[in-house]
Design a protein around this motif. Sequence first.
Motif, PDB file in Angstrom:
ATOM      1  N   HIS A  83       2.964  72.690  60.330  1.00 41.32           N
ATOM      2  CA  HIS A  83       3.579  72.662  60.718  1.00 41.32           C
ATOM      3  C   HIS A  83       3.553  71.173  62.205  1.00 41.32           C
ATOM      4  O   HIS A  83       3.805  69.912  62.468  1.00 41.32           O
ATOM      5  N   MET A  84       2.938  72.088  62.967  1.00 43.36           N
ATOM      6  CA  MET A  84       2.559  71.767  64.345  1.00 43.36           C
ATOM      7  C   MET A  84       1.281  70.606  64.227  1.00 43.36           C
ATOM      8  O   MET A  84       1.516  70.000  64.814  1.00 43.36           O
ATOM      9  N   ALA A  85       0.850  71.078  63.181  1.00 46.90           N
ATOM     10  CA  ALA A  85      -0.119  69.666  63.092  1.00 46.90           C
ATOM     11  C   ALA A  85       0.410  68.803  62.986  1.00 46.90           C
ATOM     12  O   ALA A  85      -0.427  67.275  62.999  1.00 46.90           O
ATOM     13  N   GLN A  86       1.168  69.118  61.146  1.00 41.84           N
ATOM     14  CA  GLN A  86       1.968  67.511  61.289  1.00 41.84           C
ATOM     15  C   GLN A  86       2.351  66.689  62.427  1.00 41.84           C
ATOM     16  O   GLN A  86       2.445  65.479  62.590  1.00 41.84           O
ATOM     17  N   ALA A  87       3.243  67.792  63.363  1.00 39.98           N
ATOM     18  CA  ALA A  87       3.791  66.761  64.574  1.00 39.98           C
ATOM     19  C   ALA A  87       3.355  66.520  65.596  1.00 39.98           C
ATOM     20  O   ALA A  87       3.553  65.017  66.173  1.00 39.98           O
ATOM     21  N   LEU A  88       2.369  66.644  65.374  1.00 39.31           N
ATOM     22  CA  LEU A  88       0.931  65.713  66.655  1.00 39.31           C
ATOM     23  C   LEU A  88       0.198  64.773  66.344  1.00 39.31           C
ATOM     24  O   LEU A  88      -0.434  64.197  66.432  1.00 39.31           O
ATOM     25  N   THR A  89      -0.191  64.494  64.572  1.00 38.25           N
ATOM     26  CA  THR A  89      -0.489  63.873  64.246  1.00 38.25           C
ATOM     27  C   THR A  89      -0.361  63.213  63.286  1.00 38.25           C
ATOM     28  O   THR A  89      -0.644  61.995  63.055  1.00 38.25           O
ATOM     29  N   GLY A  90       1.538  62.961  63.548  1.00 36.85           N
ATOM     30  CA  GLY A  90       1.752  61.827  62.509  1.00 36.85           C
ATOM     31  C   GLY A  90       1.912  62.232  61.001  1.00 36.85           C
ATOM     32  O   GLY A  90       2.170  62.024  60.385  1.00 36.85           O
ATOM     33  N   HIS A  91       1.137  63.030  60.171  1.00 39.12           N
ATOM     34  CA  HIS A  91       1.239  63.085  58.884  1.00 39.12           C
ATOM     35  C   HIS A  91       1.492  64.570  58.507  1.00 39.12           C
ATOM     36  O   HIS A  91       1.371  65.320  58.266  1.00 39.12           O
ATOM     37  N   GLY A  92       2.649  64.302  57.495  1.00 40.11           N
ATOM     38  CA  GLY A  92       3.146  65.003  57.194  1.00 40.11           C
ATOM     39  C   GLY A  92       3.881  64.352  55.998  1.00 40.11           C
ATOM     40  O   GLY A  92       4.188  63.483  55.453  1.00 40.11           O
ATOM     41  N   CYS A  93       5.082  65.434  55.913  1.00 38.91           N
ATOM     42  CA  CYS A  93       7.011  64.927  55.579  1.00 38.91           C
ATOM     43  C   CYS A  93       7.014  63.911  56.019  1.00 38.91           C
ATOM     44  O   CYS A  93       8.630  64.057  56.442  1.00 38.91           O
ATOM     45  N   PHE A  94       6.690  62.745  56.366  1.00 40.55           N
ATOM     46  CA  PHE A  94       7.387  61.471  56.582  1.00 40.55           C
ATOM     47  C   PHE A  94       7.628  60.651  56.393  1.00 40.55           C
ATOM     48  O   PHE A  94       6.379  60.263  55.492  1.00 40.55           O
ATOM     49  N   GLN A  95       8.870  60.181  55.945  1.00 42.93           N
ATOM     50  CA  GLN A  95       8.465  58.785  54.483  1.00 42.93           C
ATOM     51  C   GLN A  95       7.554  57.975  54.808  1.00 42.93           C
ATOM     52  O   GLN A  95       7.085  56.801  53.894  1.00 42.93           O
ATOM     53  N   TRP A  96       7.596  57.461  56.254  1.00 42.80           N
ATOM     54  CA  TRP A  96       6.486  56.125  56.655  1.00 42.80           C
ATOM     55  C   TRP A  96       5.272  56.329  56.502  1.00 42.80           C
ATOM     56  O   TRP A  96       4.969  55.511  56.193  1.00 42.80           O
ATOM     57  N   TYR A  97       4.866  57.684  56.959  1.00 42.56           N
ATOM     58  CA  TYR A  97       3.789  58.333  56.027  1.00 42.56           C
ATOM     59  C   TYR A  97       3.247  58.480  54.685  1.00 42.56           C
ATOM     60  O   TYR A  97       2.766  57.766  54.498  1.00 42.56           O
ATOM     61  N   LEU A  98       4.482  58.762  53.985  1.00 49.20           N
ATOM     62  CA  LEU A  98       3.679  59.143  52.867  1.00 49.20           C
ATOM     63  C   LEU A  98       4.765  57.265  52.061  1.00 49.20           C
ATOM     64  O   LEU A  98       3.486  57.657  50.987  1.00 49.20           O
ATOM     65  N   HIS A  99       5.261  56.249  52.808  1.00 52.15           N
ATOM     66  CA  HIS A  99       4.431  55.217  51.498  1.00 52.15           C
ATOM     67  C   HIS A  99       3.400  54.239  52.424  1.00 52.15           C
ATOM     68  O   HIS A  99       2.796  53.862  51.421  1.00 52.15           O
ATOM     69  N   ARG A 100       3.128  55.235  53.024  1.00 52.73           N
ATOM     70  CA  ARG A 100       1.364  54.571  53.629  1.00 52.73           C
ATOM     71  C   ARG A 100       0.171  55.185  52.749  1.00 52.73           C
ATOM     72  O   ARG A 100       0.080  54.307  52.524  1.00 52.73           O
ATOM     73  N   MET A 101       0.572  56.852  52.140  1.00 54.31           N
ATOM     74  CA  MET A 101      -0.272  56.527  51.568  1.00 54.31           C
ATOM     75  C   MET A 101       0.428  56.233  49.857  1.00 54.31           C
ATOM     76  O   MET A 101      -0.627  57.240  49.118  1.00 54.31           O
ATOM     77  N   GLY A 102       0.988  55.747  49.411  1.00 55.60           N
ATOM     78  CA  GLY A 102       1.309  55.570  48.254  1.00 55.60           C
ATOM     79  C   GLY A 102       2.295  56.807  47.711  1.00 55.60           C
ATOM     80  O   GLY A 102       2.256  56.575  46.485  1.00 55.60           O
ATOM     81  N   MET A 103       2.961  57.281  48.489  1.00 57.47           N
ATOM     82  CA  MET A 103       3.493  58.766  47.437  1.00 57.47           C
ATOM     83  C   MET A 103       5.080  58.326  47.575  1.00 57.47           C
ATOM     84  O   MET A 103       5.837  59.767  47.354  1.00 57.47           O
ATOM     85  N   ALA A 104       5.263  57.869  48.337  1.00 57.93           N
ATOM     86  CA  ALA A 104       7.037  57.184  49.267  1.00 57.93           C
ATOM     87  C   ALA A 104       6.844  56.095  48.213  1.00 57.93           C
ATOM     88  O   ALA A 104       6.534  54.767  48.692  1.00 57.93           O
ATOM     89  N   THR A 105       8.462  55.347  47.776  1.00 57.69           N
ATOM     90  CA  THR A 105       8.778  53.758  47.568  1.00 57.69           C
ATOM     91  C   THR A 105       9.252  53.369  49.111  1.00 57.69           C
ATOM     92  O   THR A 105       8.865  51.990  48.548  1.00 57.69           O
ATOM     93  N   SER A 106       9.583  53.598  49.941  1.00 53.76           N
ATOM     94  CA  SER A 106       9.703  53.272  51.524  1.00 53.76           C
ATOM     95  C   SER A 106       9.419  53.899  52.407  1.00 53.76           C
ATOM     96  O   SER A 106       9.846  55.479  52.067  1.00 53.76           O
ATOM     97  N   PRO A 107       9.644  53.754  53.387  1.00 49.83           N
ATOM     98  CA  PRO A 107       9.220  54.917  54.608  1.00 49.83           C
ATOM     99  C   PRO A 107      10.643  54.390  55.370  1.00 49.83           C
ATOM    100  O   PRO A 107      10.355  55.058  56.293  1.00 49.83           O
ATOM    101  N   ARG A 108      11.133  54.536  54.470  1.00 50.66           N
ATOM    102  CA  ARG A 108      13.085  53.980  55.291  1.00 50.66           C
ATOM    103  C   ARG A 108      13.560  55.959  55.335  1.00 50.66           C
ATOM    104  O   ARG A 108      12.725  57.237  54.515  1.00 50.66           O
ATOM    105  N   CYS A 109      14.307  56.454  56.509  1.00 48.11           N
ATOM    106  CA  CYS A 109      14.561  58.027  56.355  1.00 48.11           C
ATOM    107  C   CYS A 109      15.758  58.883  55.162  1.00 48.11           C
ATOM    108  O   CYS A 109      16.612  57.301  55.644  1.00 48.11           O
ATOM    109  N   TRP A 110      15.575  59.658  54.539  1.00 47.85           N
ATOM    110  CA  TRP A 110      16.248  60.290  54.088  1.00 47.85           C
ATOM    111  C   TRP A 110      17.444  60.199  55.062  1.00 47.85           C
ATOM    112  O   TRP A 110      18.696  60.011  54.522  1.00 47.85           O
TER     113      TRP A 110
END
Length: 211
Positions: A83-110
């Motif tokens: 989780h700390m690696a996610q926090a420092l890279t921004g690559h993780g369970c963040f809708q903005w990142y998941l949307h960028r990777m094609g894994m979420a339909t929207s970058p909006r915060c749930w």
Amino acid sequence: MPPTDLLGLERRSIRSRLGAVLQEPGEQRPSKATAKSEARNATIGAWQARWQATSKAAWTGCVVPDLGRWLGRTVPWVPLTFHMAQALTGHGCFQWYLHRMGMATSPRCWQCADDSDTAEHTLFQCVYWEGFREALTSRLGHRPNTIDVSDIIYGPVFETLPLDPIDKQAVLIEAEEVFKLFYRMVENILTTKEDEERRRQAAERPPNSPN
């Protein structure tokens, strides 16, 4: 760790300096420790120049802008958790990142419906996670924000620490406590967020669909 090409140049520099033919009478070859230290400083300088010039890893560059201080940090050198690696890279369970990777339909915060659920938004802005920030807020005397991160994860600059051993220890203990609270905040927010994301995805999954 430094890029492999810079490490290669560093090792070559050390070998060259230690094996160089002395040209002047009375000239002394540097000690191995000196050669290594000076070569490493040159490596960090070259690495820092690249780090500042790159357009990649913008979030990591924002929270870890000074590689020298990162390598010489005065808070405990503990392994970076998942989780700390996610926090420092921004690559993780963040809708903005998941949307960028094609894994979420929207970058909006749930959680709060903000337009962009980035690492910064989740950790410091989303009101949904405010309770997890309370301990760190109390210790800092203000709500934690992005600007705080580098000082928290670096710790105080070694050269600026008090000379008095007792005062020095007090400063280091305070830095360690703040660092632990930040670590705990990140772990709690991202663990809970991932759990909620799994439940949400499970609720949206059609009946009898494969997991």
